[in-house]
Design an enzyme around this catalytic site. Structure first.
Site, mmCIF file in Angstrom:
data_model
loop_
_atom_site.group_PDB
_atom_site.id
_atom_site.type_symbol
_atom_site.label_atom_id
_atom_site.label_comp_id
_atom_site.label_asym_id
_atom_site.label_seq_id
_atom_site.Cartn_x
_atom_site.Cartn_y
_atom_site.Cartn_z
ATOM 1 N N ASP A 58 -118.635 -72.642 -60.586
ATOM 2 C CA ASP A 58 -117.908 -72.113 -61.751
ATOM 3 C C ASP A 58 -117.269 -73.249 -62.548
ATOM 4 O OD1 ASP A 58 -116.992 -70.135 -63.420
ATOM 5 O OD2 ASP A 58 -115.245 -69.645 -62.198
ATOM 6 N N GLY A 59 -117.106 -73.014 -63.839
ATOM 7 C CA GLY A 59 -116.387 -73.977 -64.686
ATOM 8 C C GLY A 59 -117.252 -74.727 -65.687
ATOM 9 N N TRP A 64 -115.775 -76.843 -68.896
ATOM 10 C CA TRP A 64 -116.083 -78.279 -68.923
ATOM 11 C C TRP A 64 -116.584 -78.672 -70.314
ATOM 12 C CZ3 TRP A 64 -120.269 -81.367 -69.922
ATOM 13 C CH2 TRP A 64 -120.196 -82.699 -69.459
ATOM 14 N N HIS A 100 -123.642 -75.968 -68.858
ATOM 15 C CA HIS A 100 -124.637 -75.440 -67.906
ATOM 16 C C HIS A 100 -125.698 -76.498 -67.591
ATOM 17 C CE1 HIS A 100 -122.731 -71.621 -68.033
ATOM 18 N NE2 HIS A 100 -123.098 -71.301 -69.256
ATOM 19 N N LEU A 133 -134.135 -78.093 -45.604
ATOM 20 C CA LEU A 133 -133.005 -77.380 -46.217
ATOM 21 C C LEU A 133 -133.512 -76.054 -46.754
ATOM 22 C CD1 LEU A 133 -130.002 -77.412 -47.279
ATOM 23 C CD2 LEU A 133 -130.958 -78.188 -49.458
ATOM 24 N N ARG A 164 -115.651 -72.307 -53.959
ATOM 25 C CA ARG A 164 -115.647 -71.968 -55.394
ATOM 26 C C ARG A 164 -114.983 -73.097 -56.163
ATOM 27 N NH1 ARG A 164 -115.068 -66.405 -58.613
ATOM 28 N NH2 ARG A 164 -115.309 -67.261 -60.704
HETATM 29 C C1 IPE Z 1 -119.203 -66.190 -61.039
HETATM 30 O O1 IPE Z 1 -118.593 -66.855 -62.096
HETATM 31 C C2 IPE Z 1 -120.686 -66.167 -61.210
HETATM 32 C C3 IPE Z 1 -121.346 -67.457 -61.102
HETATM 33 C C4 IPE Z 1 -120.787 -68.601 -60.787
HETATM 34 C C5 IPE Z 1 -122.763 -67.430 -61.334
HETATM 35 P P1 IPE Z 1 -118.013 -66.079 -63.354
HETATM 36 O O2 IPE Z 1 -117.433 -67.091 -64.253
HETATM 37 O O3 IPE Z 1 -119.050 -65.184 -63.937
HETATM 38 O O4 IPE Z 1 -116.896 -65.157 -62.690
HETATM 39 P P2 IPE Z 1 -115.593 -64.522 -63.325
HETATM 40 O O5 IPE Z 1 -116.018 -63.739 -64.525
HETATM 41 O O6 IPE Z 1 -114.671 -65.644 -63.699
HETATM 42 O O7 IPE Z 1 -115.014 -63.690 -62.228
HETATM 43 C C1 IPE Z 2 -120.400 -70.852 -64.097
HETATM 44 O O1 IPE Z 2 -119.703 -71.437 -65.142
HETATM 45 C C2 IPE Z 2 -121.852 -70.639 -64.414
HETATM 46 C C3 IPE Z 2 -122.208 -69.235 -64.677
HETATM 47 C C4 IPE Z 2 -121.445 -68.194 -64.471
HETATM 48 C C5 IPE Z 2 -123.534 -68.992 -65.192
HETATM 49 P P1 IPE Z 2 -119.056 -70.545 -66.276
HETATM 50 O O2 IPE Z 2 -120.051 -70.381 -67.378
HETATM 51 O O3 IPE Z 2 -118.523 -69.274 -65.736
HETATM 52 O O4 IPE Z 2 -117.866 -71.478 -66.755
HETATM 53 P P2 IPE Z 2 -116.406 -71.020 -67.141
HETATM 54 O O5 IPE Z 2 -115.848 -70.268 -65.966
HETATM 55 O O6 IPE Z 2 -116.519 -70.164 -68.350
HETATM 56 O O7 IPE Z 2 -115.681 -72.286 -67.386
HETATM 57 MG MG MG Z 3 -116.736 -68.780 -64.929
#
Ligand code: IPE
Ligand code: IPE
Ligand code: MG
Length: 265
Positions: free
Chosen positions: A43-44, A48, A60, A154, A211
């Site tokens: 996530d993030g 970023w 991404h 793996l 996470r």
């Molecule tokens: C969870 O992240 C899904 C993935 C990392 C693929 P999200 O960014 O979608 O989750 P929420 O919306 O913050 O809970």
């Molecule tokens: C996680 O990063 C990747 C996916 C859910 C596809 P995010 O796209 O959720 O990034 P943030 O949480 O918005 O920063």
């Molecule tokens: Mg996210």
């Protein structure tokens, strides 16, 4: 069930629980050591990129680079199963541009990484509902699964259009259908019969779920399988995550005591 394969399993129990005659000195709880199965909520990426004034898709793309590094580093740390959350059943709520960009990124990753994954002995699998995915992506997914099926160094599982509730519902429907057709007796629908109908059938349960990005929720990830997982939440945004941080998290996991409901001596 497959969960018995986890590294923490019986090895994390007090020695006396395994060997009733063991001496008091030997009863010290061994650390859980290396997590055999690590699952990551990556996530993030969006934050970023937007923090730098860039489109979310740039985040991404950078995130996909981090995936390559982590996949290469994981087996050297002793990790044998790595499961990555790439797209949830809820992520369709994002803009069309972002969703299409992500789907293209998944296709490109498979196309560009196929040779390296094969050479590095990675077996690649996918979990999630493939029905709504484009046929080209589905073909690539089927192809890489077949091509790497014999690899053992793996086990890489990528969750695309994955939701824990959706997976549990589909498994429940499969179990009901099996009972209705007489394939199994309704009374025989135990944990193993259920787990065998999940997308993760044949995979051990995760020992450690990480996470990134500072959020402390599981966002519909591996709801059934994580019943006894250890969790690590790091503020690092996924595009900044490194193999060195993974190594540090794995080392911390090694200090944890997993009891699985038993009592430490
Ligand atoms: C969870 O992240 C899904 C993935 C990392 C693929 P999200 O960014 O979608 O989750 P929420 O919306 O913050 O809970
Ligand atoms: C996680 O990063 C990747 C996916 C859910 C596809 P995010 O796209 O959720 O990034 P943030 O949480 O918005 O920063
Ligand atoms: Mg996210």
């Amino acid at each position: 069930m497959a969960g018995n394969e986890t590294a923490g399993g019986a090895a994390a129990l007090p020695a006396t629980a395994r060997e009733p005659g063991a001496s008091r000195a030997a009863a010290a709880t061994p650390p859980a050591r290396v997590p055999a199965h690590v699952a990551v909520i990556m996530d993030g990426n969006g934050r970023w990129a937007t923090g730098r004034g860039w489109p979310r898709l740039v985040g991404h793309r950078r995130g996909a680079e981090r995936v390559k590094e982590v996949v290469t580093a994981a087996p050297d740390l002793g990790i044998r199963w790595l499961t990555l959350y790439a797209f949830s059943t809820e992520n369709w709520k994002r803009s069309v541009e972002e969703v299409i960009g992500l789907m293209r990124l998944f296709s490109r990753y498979i196309e560009r990484e196929a040779d390296r994954l094969s050479e590095e002995g990675v077996r690649m699998r996918f979990i999630g509902d493939r029905g709504p995915l484009e046929s080209r992506l589905r073909r690539l997914m089927d192809g890489i699964e077949a091509r790497t099926a014999g690899n053992t160094r793996l086990n890489l599982t990528v969750a695309i259009n994955y939701g824990g509730r959706d997976e549990i519902l589909r498994a429940a429907q499969a179990l009901v259908a099996a009972a209705a057709s007489g394939e199994i007796a309704p009374g025989a629908a135990d944990e193993a019969a259920f787990a065998a109908r999940l997308d993760t059938a044949g995979l051990p349960d995760p020992d450690l779920v990480i996470r990134t990005s500072g959020e402390t929720r599981i966002s519909n990830f591996l709801l059934w399988q994580s019943a006894y997982a250890e969790y690590e939440f790091t503020p690092t945004l996924w595009p900044d995550f490194t193999p060195a941080e993974l190594a540090a998290i794995v080392a911390r996991y090694g200090q944890r005591e997993r009891r699985f409901g038993a009592v430490a001596v």
